[in-house]
Write a protein that holds these residues in place. Structure first.
Motif, PDB file in Angstrom:
ATOM      1  N   GLY B 381     -21.806  -0.182  36.956  1.00  0.00           N
ATOM      2  CA  GLY B 381     -22.262   1.138  37.373  1.00  0.00           C
ATOM      3  C   GLY B 381     -23.772   1.151  37.508  1.00  0.00           C
ATOM      4  N   LEU B 384     -24.779  -0.663  40.611  1.00  0.00           N
ATOM      5  CA  LEU B 384     -24.533   0.103  41.841  1.00  0.00           C
ATOM      6  C   LEU B 384     -25.585   1.190  42.005  1.00  0.00           C
ATOM      7  CD1 LEU B 384     -20.675   0.486  41.620  1.00  0.00           C
ATOM      8  CD2 LEU B 384     -21.925  -0.832  43.307  1.00  0.00           C
ATOM      9  N   LEU B 385     -25.965   1.773  40.886  1.00  0.00           N
ATOM     10  CA  LEU B 385     -26.950   2.841  40.967  1.00  0.00           C
ATOM     11  C   LEU B 385     -28.315   2.286  41.340  1.00  0.00           C
ATOM     12  CD1 LEU B 385     -25.760   4.850  37.878  1.00  0.00           C
ATOM     13  CD2 LEU B 385     -25.554   5.514  40.263  1.00  0.00           C
ATOM     14  N   LEU B 387     -28.788  -0.792  43.029  1.00  0.00           N
ATOM     15  CA  LEU B 387     -28.801  -1.619  44.241  1.00  0.00           C
ATOM     16  C   LEU B 387     -28.797  -0.814  45.532  1.00  0.00           C
ATOM     17  CD1 LEU B 387     -26.179  -4.364  43.378  1.00  0.00           C
ATOM     18  CD2 LEU B 387     -28.615  -4.704  43.709  1.00  0.00           C
TER      19      LEU B 387
END
Lengths: 402, 389
Positions: B381, B384-385, B387
């Motif tokens: 998570g 993803l936050l 990248l």
């Protein structure tokens, strides 16, 4: 063949064009269209301007165009994948956009698959690149949803006409459509063998649209009830002609099911598009609002929620792609198309609900897109066969030899 | 080639051969392997001769250039379909080999991985990857195992946990912090060191007993001033180099583990489906009860979806990407859904499924174990936050 996820040039083009269109002409008007309960004028204008009137995905991916026949054939072989790629992008812009893109809509495949060359030319010919026109598809009745073989709309031959009687519900673009593909039965006692498929044109005597429905979501898309009272349809409008039904044992039902094999992954991938939109909103929200709160428990909970959304979205998309791949290869895909639909329908519910939760109280405010996405998505586990119907199809395939 | 879901014909033939092996040689003996806590020598020799111990290595290192990671994933699924315990316990360089491939020079690769193809004793050799120190994954700033330079050697000191084959490995690749490094990025202060054989100071604790996968033998590893020749440090220590190599190494391991989980879930679901066509309740076959039929529809959907995720992740590695997001995505969803599917398989069999008379209870334990036991957790998570992917 190989296991390969590289998109061809055509595929990239279809995806990118659809994305550009969605970004510029769909997403900016999504909330307004929801309030208008109809397509936004700017969107309609753009459809005409870009010549998309012959069918959304078809036009977007350049189907039926091109001078080189070999090129056209190659494109036909990836048609379903092209449509999927474009549809995800449109639905990402606004789920109703895919339904409000002019063209034959769900009525297209039966005309394409079952229609005679004359019928294909006559019915598909009404769609002009710069016109905003629709076709529709009427299977569901008040007493027959997914159990399509129980339809009660009747047809009887009367001279050089057919006469239809019955009611169809939940018909997308059922009021404004130029024509509707209507499933009817010679005699309910005959089961599937009695089914016949007609194209009923707007203004046919005895055809009326008494009601446009109010809905939880997809408000910008028209959902209508169609009534046929001694509705007279020229014999030439029997899809495929008499010969088709003499050959095909299961008659019209087969037409309906074949349509589903193509449309289920298409509908499923729209759910992927909606889920992706929700995911992006949730992800960006956490990025923006928790930059200084990364030590909090809530940040970590939300970060994992975002990761879980991402995983499920990807799996759903790949299930759709696989179903479309099989279809493009002209292989049986009924099980796979139901799998894509069953999974995507549940996935989009989980993802959008979580996205609303990520935004907290802001998530349920009506000026937030995520609020609309949550309302829009529910029907993706319902139309084109509910999640339960998909599981029925899958399990029947799993145990068909048992 | 484009967006297609079909192995080419050569690969299909290979996969069929592996399936035949899994069916004939692994499935009938899965309880024996479990009881013995490992694979018998003759089976390991057989695997070696079939090339199953060097899957996903280049031809020069005993693998096959025909077999990329997609192929390794397909073969791994078949082996795990036979028995997840056997698939995970397979000898060979395994993840240590991936680390050497990612970061080693050709000379190092040949020297370190060559013995795994030795006709004499290559069949029994194992690689081990010792990365993790605590149950929370790898925090680059908190790696306590150190590497101290002494003349032409590195001296490793520290402790690692959850190391597969810790007690028996012939090649152990260890993640350690270079004491002298002052690199600004904590990842760049770390290095991978290849420990060859069983040098003094390399002490394995007795293997941990696990819920499932008794064949695979995980354990803690202590490094009490283990001397590693300077030539056996992998990589040149360039900025960013280690993190990228580590990601690709972990990604390869994760995607193959995910493929194995697919194999196990497929085995469990097929077993349950078959049972459902044989057993009757209330006068009809089990599959005719809709509550069970729907559950089984979901099982089949999950197996198919996970396989596609694995293929997609393997493809991303094959085309040279770091596969970091894709492989963890496949792995983590596979770990989740494998628990669900194997548990549902037990559920279909009811009380019978809970007993050792059927393999589904073993698959349920094995599937839960594989998703977790390596301790390689990374906060997806957060990635993803960060990248923007």
């Amino acid at each position: 063949m190989a296991i390969d996820f590289e998109l061809t040039g055509k595929m990239k083009q279809a995806r990118d064009l659809a994305h550009m269109f969605a970004e510029q002409f769909v997403r900016p008007y999504a909330l307004e269209a929801d309030e208008l309960e109809g397509p936004h004028p700017r969107f309609v204008e753009a459809c005409k301007q870009f010549g998309l009137g012959t069918g959304h995905a078809g036009a977007m991916v350049g189907a039926g165009k091109g001078k080189d026949p070999a090129e056209g054939e190659k494109r036909a072989k990836e048609q379903n994948r092209l449509m999927l790629l474009a549809s995800e992008e449109l639905a990402w812009g606004d789920a109703t956009a895919a339904l409000n893109m002019p063209g034959p809509g769900l009525g297209g495949p039966p005309v394409q698959f079952t229609g005679t060359p004359e019928q294909r030319a006559r019915f598909l010919g009404v769609f002009k690149p710069d016109e905003y026109r629709f076709g529709a598809y009427a299977l569901t009745e008040p007493g027959a949803g997914s159990d399509a073989k129980n339809i009660r709309t009747t047809c009887r031959k009367d001279g050089d006409h057919w006469v239809l009687n019955g009611t169809k519900i939940y018909i997308t673009n059922g009021k404004k459509a130029e024509w509707t593909v209507v499933f009817a039965t010679l005699d309910p006692a005959m089961g599937r063998a009695g089914h016949r498929t007609f194209v009923v044109e707007k203004g046919a005597p005895g055809f009326s649209v008494p009601k446009v429905e109010k809905k939880m979501g997809l408000k910008a898309s028209e959902t209508a009830e169609q009534v046929f009272e001694e509705c007279r349809v020229p014999a030439d409008n029997l899809l495929g002609g008499e010969a088709h039904y003499e050959q095909a044992g299961k008659g019209g039902f087969k037409t309906a099911m074949k349509t589903f094999d193509a449309t289920r992954p298409l509908v499923a991938v729209m759910a992927v598009g909606i889920a992706r939109a929700a995911y992006e909103i949730a992800r960006d929200w956490v990025r923006e609002h928790y930059a200084l709160a990364q030590h909090t428990a809530r940040y970590h909970r939300l970060a994992e929620a975002v990761a879980q959304m991402e995983r499920e979205i990807h799996m759903a998309r790949l299930l759709c792609w696989k179903a479309a791949y099989l279809l493009d290869m002209e292989r049986p895909n009924a099980k796979e198309s139901s799998m894509s639909k069953a999974y995507a329908g549940g996935m989009v519910q989980r993802v959008t609900a979580k996205a609303v939760e990520v935004l907290g109280p802001e998530g349920v405010l009506q000026h937030r897109l995520v609020e609309k996405l949550y309302r829009d998505q529910k029907v993706y586990d319902i139309f084109e066969g509910t999640g339960q119907i998909q599981r029925l199809v899958i399990s029947r395939r799993l145990f068909e030899r048992a | 080639m484009s967006l297609s879901f079909e192995p080419d014909e050569d690969l299909q033939a290979i996969v069929e051969a592996v399936r035949g092996f899994a069916e004939g040689r692994l499935r009938p003996r899965l309880r024996d392997f479990e009881a013995a806590g490992g694979l018998p020598d003759e089976l390991m020799q057989e695997c070696f001769e079939l090339g199953l111990t060097t899957l996903a290595l280049p031809e020069a290192l005993g693998g096959s250039d025909l077999l990329d990671i997609r192929a390794a994933a397909l073969c791994s699924e078949e082996l795990a379909w036979g028995d997840l315990g056997a698939a995970v316990a397979m000898p060979g360089p395994r993840s240590a080999g991936f680390a050497a491939l990612e970061l080693g020079t050709p000379e190092q690769q040949a020297r370190l991985l060559g013995p795994f193809t030795d006709a004499g004793d290559g069949w029994r050799r194992r690689g081990a990857l010792a990365l993790v120190e605590g149950p929370f994954g790898i925090d680059p700033g908190a790696v306590e195992t150190t590497a101290r330079r002494e003349g032409d050697a590195w001296v490793l000191r520290g402790a690692k946990r959850y190391v597969q084959a810790a007690e028996a490995a012939d090649l152990t690749v260890v993640l350690a912090r270079d004491e002298a490094s002052r690199a600004p990025d904590p990842w760049d202060r770390l290095g991978l060191f290849a420990v060859v054989g069983r040098p003094d100071g390399l002490v394995a604790a007795p293997r941990s007993k696990t819920m499932g996968l008794h064949t695979a033998r995980w354990g803690a590893l202590e490094l009490k001033d283990v001397r590693v020749p300077a030539a056996d440090r992998l990589g040149a220590g360039a900025p960013g180099e280690l993190l990228r190599a580590l990601r690709r190494t972990v990604a390869r391991k994760k995607v193959l583990d995910a493929a194995r989980l697919v194999g196990c879930t497929r085995a469990a679901s097929e077993y349950a489906f078959k049972y459902a066509t044989e057993r009757e309740a209330f006068g009809v076959k089990l599959f005719e009860h809709q509550a069970l039929a729907f559950m089984m529809a979901d099982m089949a959907t999950h197996v198919d979806g996970l396989r596609a995720l694995v293929w997609h992740a393997a493809w991303s590695l094959d085309r040279g990407e770091d596969g970091w997001v894709e492989c963890r995505r496949a792995h983590d969803l596979a770990a989740d859904l494998a628990v669900q599917v194997t548990s549902d398989a037990v559920q279909v069999l009811g009380g019978h499924g809970y007993l050792w008379d059927h393999p589904v209870e073993k698959w349920m334990r094995d599937a839960r174990t594989l998703g977790l036991v390596d301790g390689l957790f990374f906060d997806e998570g957060a990635d993803l936050l960060a990248l923007g992917k």
